[in-house]
Design an enzyme around this catalytic site. Structure first.
Site, PDB file in Angstrom:
ATOM      1  N   CYS A  37       0.826  -1.220   0.000  1.00 14.76           N
ATOM      2  CA  CYS A  37       0.000   0.000   0.000  1.00 14.76           C
ATOM      3  C   CYS A  37       0.857   1.266   0.000  1.00 14.76           C
ATOM      4  CB  CYS A  37      -0.863   0.071   1.241  1.00 14.76           C
ATOM      5  SG  CYS A  37      -1.911  -1.350   1.484  1.00 14.76           S
TER       6      CYS A  37
ATOM      7  N   ARG B 135       5.390  -0.018  -5.815  1.00 14.12           N
ATOM      8  CA  ARG B 135       5.314  -0.790  -4.575  1.00 14.12           C
ATOM      9  C   ARG B 135       4.396  -2.003  -4.719  1.00 14.12           C
ATOM     10  NH1 ARG B 135       6.745   2.535  -0.041  1.00 14.12           N
ATOM     11  NH2 ARG B 135       5.252   1.502   1.303  1.00 14.12           N
TER      12      ARG B 135
ATOM     13  N   TRP C  43      -2.918  -2.648  -1.412  1.00 12.39           N
ATOM     14  CA  TRP C  43      -2.504  -4.029  -1.671  1.00 12.39           C
ATOM     15  C   TRP C  43      -3.306  -4.858  -0.678  1.00 12.39           C
ATOM     16  CZ3 TRP C  43       0.188  -8.021   0.918  1.00 12.39           C
ATOM     17  CH2 TRP C  43       0.738  -9.011   0.087  1.00 12.39           C
TER      18      TRP C  43
ATOM     19  N   ASN D 252      -2.053   2.246   5.756  1.00 16.14           N
ATOM     20  CA  ASN D 252      -1.200   1.110   5.392  1.00 16.14           C
ATOM     21  C   ASN D 252      -0.972   0.325   6.665  1.00 16.14           C
ATOM     22  OD1 ASN D 252      -0.899   2.406   3.007  1.00 16.14           O
ATOM     23  ND2 ASN D 252       1.293   2.837   3.238  1.00 16.14           N
ATOM     24  N   GLY D 253      -0.913  -0.988   6.560  1.00 15.31           N
ATOM     25  CA  GLY D 253      -0.652  -1.801   7.749  1.00 15.31           C
ATOM     26  C   GLY D 253      -1.848  -2.673   8.058  1.00 15.31           C
TER      27      GLY D 253
ATOM     28  N   GLU E  54      18.383 -17.215  -6.796  1.00 10.70           N
ATOM     29  CA  GLU E  54      17.992 -15.872  -7.253  1.00 10.70           C
ATOM     30  C   GLU E  54      17.506 -15.919  -8.712  1.00 10.70           C
ATOM     31  OE1 GLU E  54      17.266 -13.228  -5.928  1.00 10.70           O
ATOM     32  OE2 GLU E  54      17.528 -11.648  -7.395  1.00 10.70           O
TER      33      GLU E  54
ATOM     34  N   LYS F 256      13.814 -14.787  -9.913  1.00 10.24           N
ATOM     35  CA  LYS F 256      13.553 -13.751 -10.936  1.00 10.24           C
ATOM     36  C   LYS F 256      12.559 -14.272 -11.957  1.00 10.24           C
ATOM     37  CE  LYS F 256      14.619 -11.099  -9.312  1.00 10.24           C
ATOM     38  NZ  LYS F 256      15.071 -10.738  -8.075  1.00 10.24           N
TER      39      LYS F 256
ATOM     40  N   GLU G 232       8.975 -14.746 -10.439  1.00  8.67           N
ATOM     41  CA  GLU G 232       8.351 -13.471 -10.066  1.00  8.67           C
ATOM     42  C   GLU G 232       7.713 -12.758 -11.255  1.00  8.67           C
ATOM     43  OE1 GLU G 232      10.650 -11.067  -6.573  1.00  8.67           O
ATOM     44  OE2 GLU G 232      11.821 -11.429  -8.365  1.00  8.67           O
TER      45      GLU G 232
ATOM     46  N   HIS H 202      19.045 -35.928  -5.348  1.00  2.00           N
ATOM     47  CA  HIS H 202      18.230 -36.329  -4.201  1.00  2.00           C
ATOM     48  C   HIS H 202      16.760 -35.945  -4.397  1.00  2.00           C
ATOM     49  CE1 HIS H 202      21.829 -37.489  -2.121  1.00  2.00           C
ATOM     50  NE2 HIS H 202      22.367 -36.289  -2.370  1.00  2.00           N
TER      51      HIS H 202
ATOM     52  N   LYS I  85       6.681  -4.296  -3.727  1.00  6.76           N
ATOM     53  CA  LYS I  85       8.097  -3.938  -3.660  1.00  6.76           C
ATOM     54  C   LYS I  85       8.563  -3.856  -2.212  1.00  6.76           C
ATOM     55  CE  LYS I  85      12.002  -2.595  -5.315  1.00  6.76           C
ATOM     56  NZ  LYS I  85      12.775  -3.721  -5.853  1.00  6.76           N
TER      57      LYS I  85
HETATM   58  C1  G6P Z   1       9.618  -8.154  -1.606  1.00 10.33           C
HETATM   59  C2  G6P Z   1      10.232  -7.738  -2.931  1.00 10.33           C
HETATM   60  C3  G6P Z   1      11.532  -8.486  -3.149  1.00 10.33           C
HETATM   61  C4  G6P Z   1      12.476  -8.249  -1.993  1.00 10.33           C
HETATM   62  C5  G6P Z   1      11.821  -8.622  -0.651  1.00 10.33           C
HETATM   63  C6  G6P Z   1      12.658  -8.148   0.528  1.00 10.33           C
HETATM   64  O1  G6P Z   1       9.194  -9.468  -1.659  1.00 10.33           O
HETATM   65  O2  G6P Z   1       9.335  -8.009  -3.988  1.00 10.33           O
HETATM   66  O3  G6P Z   1      12.140  -8.030  -4.345  1.00 10.33           O
HETATM   67  O4  G6P Z   1      13.633  -8.991  -2.169  1.00 10.33           O
HETATM   68  O5  G6P Z   1      10.546  -7.982  -0.532  1.00 10.33           O
HETATM   69  O6  G6P Z   1      12.694  -6.753   0.496  1.00 10.33           O
HETATM   70  P1  G6P Z   1      13.805  -5.844   1.126  1.00 10.33           P
HETATM   71  O7  G6P Z   1      13.367  -4.450   0.808  1.00 10.33           O
HETATM   72  O8  G6P Z   1      13.786  -6.127   2.602  1.00 10.33           O
HETATM   73  O9  G6P Z   1      15.101  -6.214   0.522  1.00 10.33           O
END
Ligand code: G6P
Length: 613
Positions: A2, A27, A74, A100-101, A486, A490, A493, A509, A608
Site C-alpha cells: 500500500c 510498490r 494491496w 497502510n498496515g 535468485e 527472478k 516473479e 536427491h 516492492k
Molecule cells: C519483496 C520484494 C523483493 C524483496 C523482498 C525483501 O518481496 O518483492 O524483491 O527482495 O521484498 O525486500 P527488502 O526491501 O527487505 O530487501
C-alpha cells in the site's frame, strides 16, 4: 505494498496526489483512491485496478480542493474491489482516512462500534479505524488530533495513516507505527507519503515519522509532532539528495531493464570512497567505528527476506571464508517467531533494499532487545531499518523501482564482500595476496558487468526458445548456489513460470526425477574450485534427455560442448562471480516475461516493499 500520498497547501491537490500515486505504483497494489475536500464536503473516488483507472473514473467529477489524501491498496483484509479500496469515510462522512498496515484487533473494535450503531460498507480493518476516530471525536467532543491519538492507543497492529475532516480544510493528521511515513516540508504546504518518491519533485526537506508519532499539519503553522502519550517530539528535518531523473525510465521500456543496465554505474557508486586499490585498502566506516563489537563477535546472524536473503547466503560464504566467524542466515519471518538464541556479543546483520520490510525490522528489534549488536545493509536512506540498527552501510544503488530486485542484489553482495574484507583485514584472517586479488576484482566489476550486458541480444534470442516452458530448474554450487535461487526467483516473479533453484549436487536427491526434454535446466557453471563437480551434474542431466543452458567462463570448452546453449561471461574471482553472473539470469527472466506479455515492473500479487508481516 500500500502507498499513501497526502497534500495540504496553496495548490490544487488532485494533480499532486495522482502523480504521487503513480510514483508509488512500483510498490505493488490492486486498487486506488483519492479524497478531496471542497465546499465542506469530502469527495471520495476509488476503484479497483490501476491509478490510470482512477484517473478515468474521476474525469467528469469534482476534483477541486487544496487538501487531499490518496492511496494505492494491496489487499490484506477483503478482496480488491471498489468498496474495500481506500480512502474510507466515517459513519457521517465527515472524516476520510487512508491506511497502510494491519489493525489486528479490528474484529473486537468493529463489534463494539456496531453496538453503538455504526455501519460498515467494507470488509477492511481500515474502516474500523476511521469509525473509531469519529466515535471518539463525537463522544469526547475533542479535536481530530486528540481523537486520532486516543484511537491509536486502542489499536493493536501496524499503521501509517492520514486523516482529513470535512469541517476543517486547514489540517491533516497523520501517524505511524511499524509502517513508514514521511512528511515533506514546503512553503506553507505539506506533503505526506509512504516514501519520498512522491515528494522530491516539490521539496528536499523531509521529516521521517517514528513509531507512535502523530503529526498535525497546518499550512500556516510549523509542523507539530507528538507521541501517543502527548510528549512533544523534536523535529528532525533531513535534506534529501535525490533527483527526479533517478525515478524515471531514462529511455528504457521498463524500470527493470533500466535497473539491470544501470548496474555497472551503481557498483561504482557502491564502492566509491570505500576501496582504495593504490593504498590496498577497503574502508567501511560502519565496521571501523565499531571495531571492538564487530571483530570480537563470536557469531554472526544475518536476517533478510526474498532477494536480500539470497545475498545473505553469499554473505555467509564470504564471511566464513575470509573472517573465520560462524554465520547463520535466517529468514527474518521465521527468526522473529521462534524464540531464537541470541547472545550478548552476537553480531546481527539485517539486509533490506527498502529498509522497511516488516519481518526484517521485527527481527532487528528482537535482536536488539536480546543484546545483539546490529549492522544494517540497506538501500533506502533514512528508512526504518537503518534507523533501528546500531550502525551499517548503505549500498547506494539509487531508487529501485522494478518490483523484481536487480541492482540492489549486486549492491548487497558487493557491500557484503567489502564488509568481509574489512573485518578480515582487521582480524588478519585473510592472506595478503588473496585480499589484493579480490580488491582488484572489485575495482574491475563495472567493466566486467558492461561486457556481460552485451549478451542481451543473444539472451533475447534464447528466451524465445523457452518462453513456453512450464517449469525451470536452476543449479549452481558454492558461491553460485544462492545465485541459482535468485535466478529461479527472478523467473517465477515476473514470468509466472514455476522455477526452482538447487545446489547442483542436491539434484540427485529429488529434482532429477523431474528431468526430461520438457524440463530445462539453467546451470551456472563458471570455472571455480568445484567446476569439475558441476560438470558431472550436467552430465547427469544430459543423460536423461534434459535441455541445458549453461553460464560458463569465457574460453570454456568442456561445459560448452555438453550444454545445448551456453553463455560466456568474463573470468572473475569466484567470490565475486555472483555479481557478474546474475546479469544474464536477470536478462533471461526479463525477456521471457516480455515474450509472455507480463507486467514486468509490477508483477501480479507482488509488492516492492512488504510492510506487513
Ligand atoms: C519483496 C520484494 C523483493 C524483496 C523482498 C525483501 O518481496 O518483492 O524483491 O527482495 O521484498 O525486500 P527488502 O526491501 O527487505 O530487501
Amino acid at each position: 505494498m500500500c502507498g499513501i500520498v497526502a497534500y495540504i497547501g496553496h495548490r490544487e491537490a488532485y494533480p499532486i496526489l495522482i502523480k504521487g500515486l503513480h510514483r508509488l505504483e512500483y510498490r505493488g497494489y490492486d486498487s486506488a483512491g483519492i479524497a478531496l475536500i471542497d465546499d465542506n464536503e469530502i469527495n471520495v473516488y476509488k476503484t479497483k485496478g490501476k491509478v490510470r483507472d482512477l484517473e478515468h473514473f474521476t474525469e467528469s467529477k469534482n476534483i477541486n480542493g487544496k487538501i487531499g489524501i490518496a492511496h494505492t491498496r494491496w489487499a490484506t483484509h477483503g478482496e480488491p474491489n471498489n468498496a474495500n479500496a481506500h480512502p474510507h469515510y466515517s459513519e457521517t462522512a465527515s472524516l476520510a482516512l487512508v491506511h497502510n498496515g494491519i489493525i489486528e484487533n479490528y474484529t473486537l473494535l468493529k463489534k463494539a462500534l456496531q453496538e453503538h450503531g455504526y455501519n460498515f460498507k467494507s470488509d477492511t480493518d481500515t474502516e474500523v479505524l476511521v469509525q473509531l476516530i469519529e466515535y471518539i471525536k463525537t463522544s469526547n467532543n475533542c479535536s481530530l488530533f486528540e481523537a486520532v491519538q486516543s484511537a491509536l492507543k486502542q489499536v493493536i497492529g501496524a499503521y501509517a495513516i492520514a486523516v482529513i475532516d470535512k469541517n476543517n480544510k486547514e489540517e491533516i493528521v497523520a501517524a505511524r507505527k511499524s509502517s513508514p511515513l514521511v512528511v515533506g516540508l514546503g512553503k506553507e504546504e505539506y506533503f505526506v507519503a509512504s516514501d519520498v518518491t512522491p515528494i522530491i519533485e516539490y521539496t528536499n526537506k523531509v521529516v521521517y515519522l517514528n513509531d507512535e508519532e502523530v503529526v498535525l499539519l497546518r499550512p500556516k503553522e510549523q509542523i507539530n509532532i507528538v507521541n501517543l502519550n502527548n510528549t512533544i517530539t523534536k523535529v528532525d528535518v533531513k535534506s534529501l539528495n535525490m533527483s527526479i531523473s533517478q525515478l524515471e525510465k531514462g529511455g528504457y521500456p521498463h524500470f527493470m531493464l533500466k535497473e539491470i543496465n544501470e548496474q555497472p554505474k551503481t557498483i561504482i557508486d557502491c564502492i566509491r570512497g570505500r576501496i582504495n586499490v593504490e593504498a590496498t585498502n577497503v574502508i567501511l566506516s560502519g565496521v571501523i567505528d565499531h571495531k571492538d563489537k564487530i571483530l570480537n563477535a563470536g557469531r554472526i546472524i544475518i536476517v533478510a527476506c526474498g532477494t536480500s536473503w539470497h545475498a545473505a547466503l553469499i554473505g555467509k560464504h564470504l564471511i566464513e571464508e575470509f573472517c573465520k566467524i560462524p554465520v547463520e542466515v535466517e529468514y527474518a519471518s521465521e527468526f522473529r517467531y521462534r524464540n531464537p538464541v541470541i547472545n550478548k556479543g552476537d553480531l546481527m546483520i539485517a539486509i533490506s533494499q527498502s529498509g522497511e520490510t516488516a519481518d526484517t525490522l521485527a527481527a532487528v528489534q528482537l535482536g536488539k532487545e536480546k543484546g545483539a549488536f546490529i549492522y544494517g545493509i540497506c538501500n533506502v536512506v533514512g528508512s526504518s531499518i537503518p534507523r533501528a540498527t546500531h550502525t551499517g552501510t548503505y549500498i547506494h544503488v539509487g531508487p529501485e523501482i522494478g518490483v523484481a530486485s536487480t541492482k540492489a542484489f549486486t549492491g548487497q553482495v558487493t557491500v557484503l564482500t567489502m564488509l568481509a574484507m574489512t573485518i578480515a583485514k582487521e582480524k588478519k584472517s585473510i592472506a595478503k595476496e588473496r585480499f589484493l586479488s579480490i580488491l582488484k576484482s572489485l575495482k574491475s566489476l563495472p567493466e566486467l558487468m558492461e561486457e556481460v550486458l552485451m549478451l542481451d541480444e543473444r539472451i533475447k534470442d534464447l528466451s524465445k526458445i523457452f518462453t513456453y516452458a512450464h517449469n525451470f530448474l536452476y543449479l549452481g554450487r558454492g558461491y553460485n548456489y544462492p545465485l541459482a535461487l535468485e535466478g529461479a526467483l527472478k523467473l517465477k516473479e515476473i514470468s509466472y513460470i514455476h522455477a526452482e533453484g538447487y545446489p547442483a549436487a542436491e539434484m540427485k536427491h529429488g529434482p532429477i526425477a523431474l528431468i526430461d526434454n520438457e524440463m530445462p535446466t539453467f546451470v551456472i557453471a563458471t570455472t571455480d574450485s568445484i567446476y569439475e563437480k558441476t560438470v558431472s551434474n550436467i552430465q547427469e542431466i544430459k543423460a536423461r534427455g534434459g535441455k541445458v543452458i549453461a553460464l560458463v567462463t569465457k574460453g570454456d570448452k568442456i561445459v560448452s560442448s555438453m550444454a545445448d546453449f551456453s553463455l560466456e561471461i568474463p573470468d572473475v574471482d569466484e567470490c565475486l562471480s555472483p555479481v557478474v553472473a546474475c546479469i544474464p539470469l536477470q536478462l533471461f527472466a526479463y525477456h521471457i516475461a516480455i515474450n509472455k506479455g507480463r507486467n514486468v515492473d509490477q508483477p501480479r500479487n507482488l509488492a516492492k516493499s512488504v510492510t506487513v508481516e
